[in-house]
Scaffold this motif. Structure first.
Motif, PDB file in Angstrom:
ATOM      1  N   ILE A  51     -25.482  74.891 -62.829  1.00  0.00           N
ATOM      2  CA  ILE A  51     -25.380  75.409 -61.460  1.00  0.00           C
ATOM      3  C   ILE A  51     -26.759  75.390 -60.791  1.00  0.00           C
ATOM      4  O   ILE A  51     -26.895  75.006 -59.625  1.00  0.00           O
ATOM      5  CB  ILE A  51     -24.766  76.825 -61.462  1.00  0.00           C
ATOM      6  N   VAL A  52     -27.784  75.787 -61.528  1.00  0.00           N
ATOM      7  CA  VAL A  52     -29.147  75.743 -60.987  1.00  0.00           C
ATOM      8  C   VAL A  52     -29.557  74.308 -60.707  1.00  0.00           C
ATOM      9  O   VAL A  52     -30.214  74.014 -59.699  1.00  0.00           O
ATOM     10  CB  VAL A  52     -30.136  76.436 -61.963  1.00  0.00           C
ATOM     11  N   ASN A  53     -29.125  73.376 -61.554  1.00  0.00           N
ATOM     12  CA  ASN A  53     -29.462  71.970 -61.359  1.00  0.00           C
ATOM     13  C   ASN A  53     -28.791  71.410 -60.101  1.00  0.00           C
ATOM     14  O   ASN A  53     -29.341  70.523 -59.451  1.00  0.00           O
ATOM     15  CB  ASN A  53     -29.070  71.152 -62.589  1.00  0.00           C
ATOM     16  N   GLY A  90     -39.889  68.857 -52.295  1.00  0.00           N
ATOM     17  CA  GLY A  90     -38.873  68.248 -53.145  1.00  0.00           C
ATOM     18  C   GLY A  90     -39.414  67.834 -54.498  1.00  0.00           C
ATOM     19  O   GLY A  90     -38.682  67.839 -55.485  1.00  0.00           O
ATOM     20  N   TYR A  91     -40.692  67.488 -54.565  1.00  0.00           N
ATOM     21  CA  TYR A  91     -41.290  67.118 -55.853  1.00  0.00           C
ATOM     22  C   TYR A  91     -41.259  68.283 -56.833  1.00  0.00           C
ATOM     23  O   TYR A  91     -41.024  68.089 -58.027  1.00  0.00           O
ATOM     24  CB  TYR A  91     -42.722  66.618 -55.666  1.00  0.00           C
ATOM     25  N   VAL A  92     -41.483  69.482 -56.334  1.00  0.00           N
ATOM     26  CA  VAL A  92     -41.430  70.668 -57.199  1.00  0.00           C
ATOM     27  C   VAL A  92     -40.012  70.873 -57.720  1.00  0.00           C
ATOM     28  O   VAL A  92     -39.791  71.123 -58.911  1.00  0.00           O
ATOM     29  CB  VAL A  92     -41.913  71.923 -56.425  1.00  0.00           C
ATOM     30  N   PHE A  93     -39.021  70.735 -56.826  1.00  0.00           N
ATOM     31  CA  PHE A  93     -37.636  70.928 -57.231  1.00  0.00           C
ATOM     32  C   PHE A  93     -37.167  69.822 -58.174  1.00  0.00           C
ATOM     33  O   PHE A  93     -36.371  70.066 -59.075  1.00  0.00           O
ATOM     34  CB  PHE A  93     -36.731  71.015 -56.005  1.00  0.00           C
ATOM     35  N   ILE A 132     -38.523  70.744 -61.556  1.00  0.00           N
ATOM     36  CA  ILE A 132     -37.680  71.799 -62.138  1.00  0.00           C
ATOM     37  C   ILE A 132     -36.367  71.197 -62.627  1.00  0.00           C
ATOM     38  O   ILE A 132     -35.870  71.549 -63.702  1.00  0.00           O
ATOM     39  CB  ILE A 132     -37.446  72.927 -61.114  1.00  0.00           C
ATOM     40  N   GLY A 133     -35.805  70.267 -61.856  1.00  0.00           N
ATOM     41  CA  GLY A 133     -34.576  69.587 -62.276  1.00  0.00           C
ATOM     42  C   GLY A 133     -34.766  68.799 -63.557  1.00  0.00           C
ATOM     43  O   GLY A 133     -33.883  68.759 -64.414  1.00  0.00           O
ATOM     44  N   ILE A 134     -35.918  68.163 -63.693  1.00  0.00           N
ATOM     45  CA  ILE A 134     -36.227  67.440 -64.931  1.00  0.00           C
ATOM     46  C   ILE A 134     -36.270  68.413 -66.104  1.00  0.00           C
ATOM     47  O   ILE A 134     -35.712  68.140 -67.170  1.00  0.00           O
ATOM     48  CB  ILE A 134     -37.558  66.667 -64.789  1.00  0.00           C
ATOM     49  N   LEU A 135     -36.918  69.551 -65.918  1.00  0.00           N
ATOM     50  CA  LEU A 135     -36.992  70.554 -66.980  1.00  0.00           C
ATOM     51  C   LEU A 135     -35.605  71.064 -67.365  1.00  0.00           C
ATOM     52  O   LEU A 135     -35.278  71.177 -68.551  1.00  0.00           O
ATOM     53  CB  LEU A 135     -37.889  71.717 -66.537  1.00  0.00           C
ATOM     54  N   ILE A 136     -34.774  71.339 -66.373  1.00  0.00           N
ATOM     55  CA  ILE A 136     -33.419  71.820 -66.658  1.00  0.00           C
ATOM     56  C   ILE A 136     -32.619  70.748 -67.390  1.00  0.00           C
ATOM     57  O   ILE A 136     -31.879  71.047 -68.337  1.00  0.00           O
ATOM     58  CB  ILE A 136     -32.725  72.257 -65.350  1.00  0.00           C
ATOM     59  N   ILE A 160     -29.008  61.891 -64.949  1.00  0.00           N
ATOM     60  CA  ILE A 160     -29.583  62.823 -63.973  1.00  0.00           C
ATOM     61  C   ILE A 160     -31.096  62.907 -64.167  1.00  0.00           C
ATOM     62  O   ILE A 160     -31.866  62.868 -63.207  1.00  0.00           O
ATOM     63  CB  ILE A 160     -28.931  64.218 -64.100  1.00  0.00           C
ATOM     64  N   LEU A 161     -31.515  63.005 -65.421  1.00  0.00           N
ATOM     65  CA  LEU A 161     -32.948  63.037 -65.728  1.00  0.00           C
ATOM     66  C   LEU A 161     -33.634  61.780 -65.214  1.00  0.00           C
ATOM     67  O   LEU A 161     -34.711  61.856 -64.611  1.00  0.00           O
ATOM     68  CB  LEU A 161     -33.153  63.188 -67.237  1.00  0.00           C
ATOM     69  N   ALA A 162     -33.012  60.635 -65.405  1.00  0.00           N
ATOM     70  CA  ALA A 162     -33.594  59.378 -64.920  1.00  0.00           C
ATOM     71  C   ALA A 162     -33.676  59.373 -63.398  1.00  0.00           C
ATOM     72  O   ALA A 162     -34.660  58.905 -62.824  1.00  0.00           O
ATOM     73  CB  ALA A 162     -32.765  58.194 -65.412  1.00  0.00           C
ATOM     74  N   GLY A 163     -32.662  59.907 -62.740  1.00  0.00           N
ATOM     75  CA  GLY A 163     -32.680  59.976 -61.277  1.00  0.00           C
ATOM     76  C   GLY A 163     -33.778  60.864 -60.753  1.00  0.00           C
ATOM     77  O   GLY A 163     -34.456  60.525 -59.773  1.00  0.00           O
TER      78      GLY A 163
END
Length: 103
Positions: free
Chosen positions: A63-65, A78-81, A84-88, A20-23
């Motif tokens: 769930i947030v991810n 989408g770049y911001v989200f 945030i997804g990378i951080l999560i 997921i992080l790689a994606g």
């Protein structure tokens, strides 16, 4: 649940969290998220199932991810989200990779 089963499920969740992080990271390249979402979106749901089954403390962040995976389709925002997804994902990887005495 047996401890070795929980350990295997945590390893599978850890590996899918890395994917997921790689994606998300690849999604920072313009238009590549349209390709990488083909594995990011299914994997966030798989991670939610693993988090619920194992009870390893990553359920809320997962769930947030899921929300971040879908919000990443918004143009420009989408770049911001994705960030945030990378951080999560990094937080979940840290939580899953540390030695947990429960297992």
């Amino acid at each position: 649940m047996r401890s070795d089963t929980a350990r295997v499920l945590n390893i599978i969740q850890l590996l899918s969290e890395i994917a997921i992080l790689a994606g998300y990271a690849l999604g920072m390249i313009p238009f590549v998220y349209l390709w990488s979402c083909a594995w990011v979106i299914p994997l966030v749901f798989v991670n939610l199932i693993f988090a619920i089954v194992t009870g390893n403390g990553t359920t809320f962040k997962t769930i947030v991810n899921i929300a971040m995976a879908f919000l990443s389709f918004i143009p420009l925002l989408g770049y911001v989200f994705r960030a945030i997804g990378i951080l999560i994902s990094v937080l979940n990887i840290a939580a899953l990779s540390k030695d947990n005495p429960r297992y």
